[in-house]
Write a protein that holds these residues in place. Structure first.
Motif, short mmCIF file in Angstrom:
data_model
loop_
_atom_site.label_atom_id
_atom_site.label_comp_id
_atom_site.label_asym_id
_atom_site.label_seq_id
_atom_site.Cartn_x
_atom_site.Cartn_y
_atom_site.Cartn_z
N ILE A 194 -18.95 -10.11 -1.38
CA ILE A 194 -17.73 -9.24 -1.92
C ILE A 194 -17.72 -9.60 -3.27
CG2 ILE A 194 -15.55 -8.27 -2.11
CD1 ILE A 194 -15.93 -8.07 1.16
N ARG A 195 -17.22 -11.02 -3.56
CA ARG A 195 -16.92 -11.64 -5.00
C ARG A 195 -17.90 -11.41 -5.71
NH1 ARG A 195 -12.19 -14.86 -4.97
NH2 ARG A 195 -10.87 -14.70 -3.13
N ILE A 196 -19.32 -11.45 -5.30
CA ILE A 196 -20.39 -11.41 -6.02
C ILE A 196 -20.65 -10.25 -6.52
CG2 ILE A 196 -22.90 -11.76 -6.14
CD1 ILE A 196 -22.65 -14.28 -4.27
N GLU A 197 -20.47 -9.19 -5.57
CA GLU A 197 -20.80 -7.66 -5.96
C GLU A 197 -19.73 -7.16 -7.01
OE1 GLU A 197 -23.13 -5.78 -5.42
OE2 GLU A 197 -24.08 -7.48 -4.48
N VAL A 198 -18.41 -7.66 -6.88
CA VAL A 198 -17.41 -7.48 -7.82
C VAL A 198 -17.69 -7.98 -9.42
CG1 VAL A 198 -14.96 -7.60 -8.35
CG2 VAL A 198 -15.51 -7.03 -6.14
N LYS A 199 -18.18 -9.16 -9.33
CA LYS A 199 -18.42 -9.86 -10.74
C LYS A 199 -19.64 -9.00 -11.30
CE LYS A 199 -17.58 -14.40 -11.35
NZ LYS A 199 -17.91 -15.85 -10.88
N ARG A 200 -20.57 -8.48 -10.43
CA ARG A 200 -21.75 -7.97 -10.97
C ARG A 200 -21.24 -6.63 -11.65
NH1 ARG A 200 -24.94 -8.25 -6.75
NH2 ARG A 200 -26.00 -10.03 -7.40
N ALA A 201 -20.40 -5.79 -10.98
CA ALA A 201 -19.79 -4.63 -11.38
C ALA A 201 -18.87 -4.73 -12.55
CB ALA A 201 -19.25 -4.07 -10.21
N LEU A 202 -18.05 -5.89 -12.53
CA LEU A 202 -17.48 -6.04 -13.81
C LEU A 202 -18.22 -6.35 -15.00
CD1 LEU A 202 -14.58 -8.15 -12.32
CD2 LEU A 202 -14.08 -5.89 -13.26
N ARG A 203 -19.28 -7.31 -14.55
CA ARG A 203 -20.16 -7.45 -15.48
C ARG A 203 -20.76 -6.27 -16.33
NH1 ARG A 203 -22.76 -11.27 -12.87
NH2 ARG A 203 -21.54 -12.99 -13.52
N LYS A 204 -21.41 -5.42 -15.56
CA LYS A 204 -22.01 -4.17 -16.01
C LYS A 204 -21.11 -3.21 -16.87
CE LYS A 204 -24.62 -0.17 -14.30
NZ LYS A 204 -25.18 0.27 -13.04
N ARG A 205 -19.76 -3.22 -16.15
CA ARG A 205 -18.84 -2.28 -16.95
C ARG A 205 -18.48 -2.97 -18.19
NH1 ARG A 205 -12.83 -1.77 -14.32
NH2 ARG A 205 -12.57 -3.62 -15.65
#
Length: 200
Positions: free
Chosen positions: A13-24
């Motif tokens: 979950i944390r990896i996915e959240v970081k990925r989304a934050l990175r993209k945004r």
């Protein structure tokens, strides 16, 4: 702050959240007009140059800016004017090697399109760095940051044993909390165009 033990689901979950934050954050920062990037970067440079740790430093680790990153050119010029040594990172395998650069050093396009010092430039051992500028896509008040996902700075930061480490970012890149993973390493200071945060 140490990262508590994490279960597999929590890590994913944390990896996915970081990925989304990175993209945004890439998109938000990419939309920043060039003039605003320069103006905000100038404010950040003024904040950094006002720090005692920067003033006392003899060896400063910087980075060459790309796209809409905080522009570091004026800080590098100020350091040279104050007879400080400047090191820039060069990607080598899975790590960063630091090389000294001067006003006449020709940078070359390296990994990920980032300008790098030439391989023949004098190496600077990490433990010789007194002050380190660290890039970030997002950063929180505890000094934890989201980079580009390669983990290069998380591997470098523990080697900067005497350096004051400082993430520089625009104020809109400051978020409430970075989702932490076991290998995340915080910085000592966060400097934006409107504030300086000293991490406890």
């Amino acid at each position: 702050m140490s990262v508590p033990p994490q279960r597999g689901d929590d890590v994913r979950i944390r990896i996915e959240v970081k990925r989304a934050l990175r993209k945004r954050m890439r998109a938000v920062r990419g939309a920043l007009p060039a003039t605003a990037c320069e103006t905000r970067s100038s404010e950040i440079a003024s904040q950094v140059m006002g720090l005692d740790a920067f003033d006392r430093a003899s060896v400063v680790l910087a980075f060459a800016s790309i796209r809409r990153e905080v522009r570091t050119g004026s800080l590098i010029e100020a350091a040279w004017s104050a007879s400080k040594r400047i090191a820039l990172p060069r990607v080598k395998e899975e790590g960063l090697v630091l090389h000294e650069v001067g006003p006449e050093t020709e940078l070359t396009e390296g990994a990920f399109g980032v300008p790098e010092p030439p391989e023949e430039a004098p190496e600077v051992p990490p433990e010789a760095v007194d002050f380190a500028l660290v890039p970030a896509l997002a950063v929180d008040p505890t000094g934890h940051r989201i980079g580009y996902g390669g983990g290069y700075y998380d591997r470098l930061l523990p080697l900067l044993t005497r350096a004051k480490t400082c993430a520089v970012a625009f104020d809109f890149q400051l978020i409430a909390e970075v989702p932490l993973l076991a290998n995340d390493v915080p910085v000592d200071l966060v400097v934006t165009d409107t504030r300086v945060i000293e991490v406890d």
